[in-house]
Write an enzyme that holds these catalytic residues in place. Structure first.
Site, mmCIF file in Angstrom:
data_model
loop_
_atom_site.group_PDB
_atom_site.id
_atom_site.type_symbol
_atom_site.label_atom_id
_atom_site.label_comp_id
_atom_site.label_asym_id
_atom_site.label_seq_id
_atom_site.Cartn_x
_atom_site.Cartn_y
_atom_site.Cartn_z
ATOM 1 N N TYR A 101 0.848 -1.180 0.000
ATOM 2 C CA TYR A 101 0.000 0.000 0.000
ATOM 3 C C TYR A 101 0.889 1.237 0.000
ATOM 4 C CZ TYR A 101 -2.808 3.800 1.894
ATOM 5 O OH TYR A 101 -3.407 5.013 2.082
ATOM 6 N N GLU A 189 -3.727 7.374 -3.688
ATOM 7 C CA GLU A 189 -3.531 6.099 -3.015
ATOM 8 C C GLU A 189 -3.364 4.991 -4.042
ATOM 9 O OE1 GLU A 189 -5.884 5.544 1.135
ATOM 10 O OE2 GLU A 189 -6.858 4.722 -0.611
#
Ligand code: GDP
Ligand code: MN
Length: 378
Positions: A101, A189
């Site tokens: 991530y 993101e």
């Protein structure tokens, strides 16, 4: 402003962030054609302006044409968190070895930008953030200076370990940062930032939020706006230059100035009412704006009473009064209105209203109490 994954991926590609190209499809036939083009296995992904699509069954792997048609038909039209899927993205399926991530956002409390990295990416990152926040590594940095690669290297090394992966991640973060700053983002993101065979890291999802206040500088982003992101009333308000947010109460509000509009909503709440909207008519004196504001508020069938609260500075109370009269002449206003005028030309404004049989008050507390009471009448 929030944009779809496929739009975010295009931005990633513009900035050189490795990300497989895909094809957008809006019908089961188009899904089949697209899967044929990208090759099997392929992944069909719902394009809705919310996360958690994977968990909701909006992301599916397909191995052949029959599966592509079946999943395409199922995902198109399905609801995810109240949003209808109207488009899907078809991408070649990647063999994921590990999900990382990477995210960049604004940390308002610390007045900083924050880079977040985790070696446990994937669909459960939100749970992870709650249950094991230490698994998400963070570095804050000054928004007014450039990204300091030396400062972020330790967390990249901790998450990605091998020099080959750290180098790729560092390059991607530098590009993500450029995208973030140049496009006035509030969040970017990559989840999953996936490790594939051959030690390659690629973005398999793209979440990009753009600060609405930055959009004036980016006509190229304004065209990415998805109408479903805002309500019909909000869209109408934007067209006529009013700052408007739909809410779920029953007292319509027309106020000049964002701060006063917020304070007015607080006061309505304080006296036991619920605002139906936030509406700032702005600082200019334009009777047309009041007319437009009333039209938008009256679109909402929940509205039981309307409060007009004007503190005249640059805004002139007589212009507001003219706007109210224009509205009462042109449209039917089926709910009671409470008008509070004070400041520049308030006497003139009050006279204009009085001639039309409308009363107005100077006192905000009184006006709010009255509108709340009127809203409660059956
Ligand atoms: P989200 O749930 O809305 O964040 O949607 P994502 O785009 O992140 O997809 C959810 C999950 O689907 C990912 O975490 C992956 O595990 C899986 N996924 C997405 N793309 C691929 C792919 O190309 N191959 C494989 N095997 N899985 C994928
Ligand atoms: Mn994701």
């Amino acid at each position: 402003m929030n944009i779809h994954e496929y739009q975010g991926r295009e931005l990633f590609l513009q900035y050189g962030i490795p990300c497989p190209a895909g094809i957008v499809a809006e019908s089961p036939d188009a899904v089949v054609t697209a899967t044929r083009q990208v090759g099997y296995p392929a992944v069909i992904k719902a394009q809705v302006l919310t996360g958690g699509r994977g968990k909701a069954g909006g992301v599916k792997l397909v191995h052949n044409e029959a599966e592509a048609r079946e999943q395409g038909s199922r995902i198109l039209g399905m609801q995810i968190k109240g949003l209808t899927v109207e488009k899907v993205l078809v991408v070649p399926a990647a063999a994921i070895r590990r999900e990382f991530y990477v995210g960049l956002t604004v940390d308002r409390t610390n007045r900083a930008l924050v880079l977040m990295v985790s070696a446990s990416g994937g669909v459960d990152i939100e749970d992870l953030a709650v249950k094991n926040p230490d698994a998400i590594l963070k570095v804050r940095f000054n928004p007014l200076t450039n990204l300091d690669l030396k400062a972020i290297r330790p967390i990249l090394q901790q998450a990605f370990v091998t020099p080959a992966l750290v180098a790729q991640a560092e390059d991607a973060v530098a590009k993500l940062y450029r995208l973030f700053v140049e496009k006035d983002c509030s969040l970017v993101e990559i989840n999953p930032y996936a490790l594939l065979d051959g030690d390659k890291l690629v973005a398999l999802d793209a979440k990009v939020n753009i600060d609405d206040n930055g959009l004036v500088r980016h006509p190229e982003l304004e065209v990415l706006r998805n109408p479903e992101e805002s309500s019909a009333d909000e869209r109408q308000a934007r067209r006529v230059g009013l700052s408007f947010v739909s809410m779920d109460g029953d007292i319509g509000c027309i106020v000049n100035g964002a701060g006063l509009a917020m304070a007015t909503m607080d006061l309505i709440k304080h006296f036991g009412g619920n605002p139906a909207n936030f509406l700032d008519v702005g600082g200019s004196s334009n009777p047309e704006k009041v007319l437009n504001a009333l039209k938008i508020i009256l679109n909402n069938p929940r509205v039981k009473a309307i409060l007009i609260n004007i503190f005249g500075g640059i805004t002139r109370c007589d212009d507001i009064a003219k706007g109210i009269l224009m509205a009462t002449n042109q449209i039917q206003i089926p709910v009671p209105m409470v008008i509070r005028l004070i400041g520049t030309n308030d006497r003139e404004g009050r006279e204009i209203l009085a001639q039309a049989g409308l009363t107005s008050s100077e006192n905000l507390t009184e006006a709010v109490q009255r509108v709340v009471a009127l809203g409660k009448k059956p």
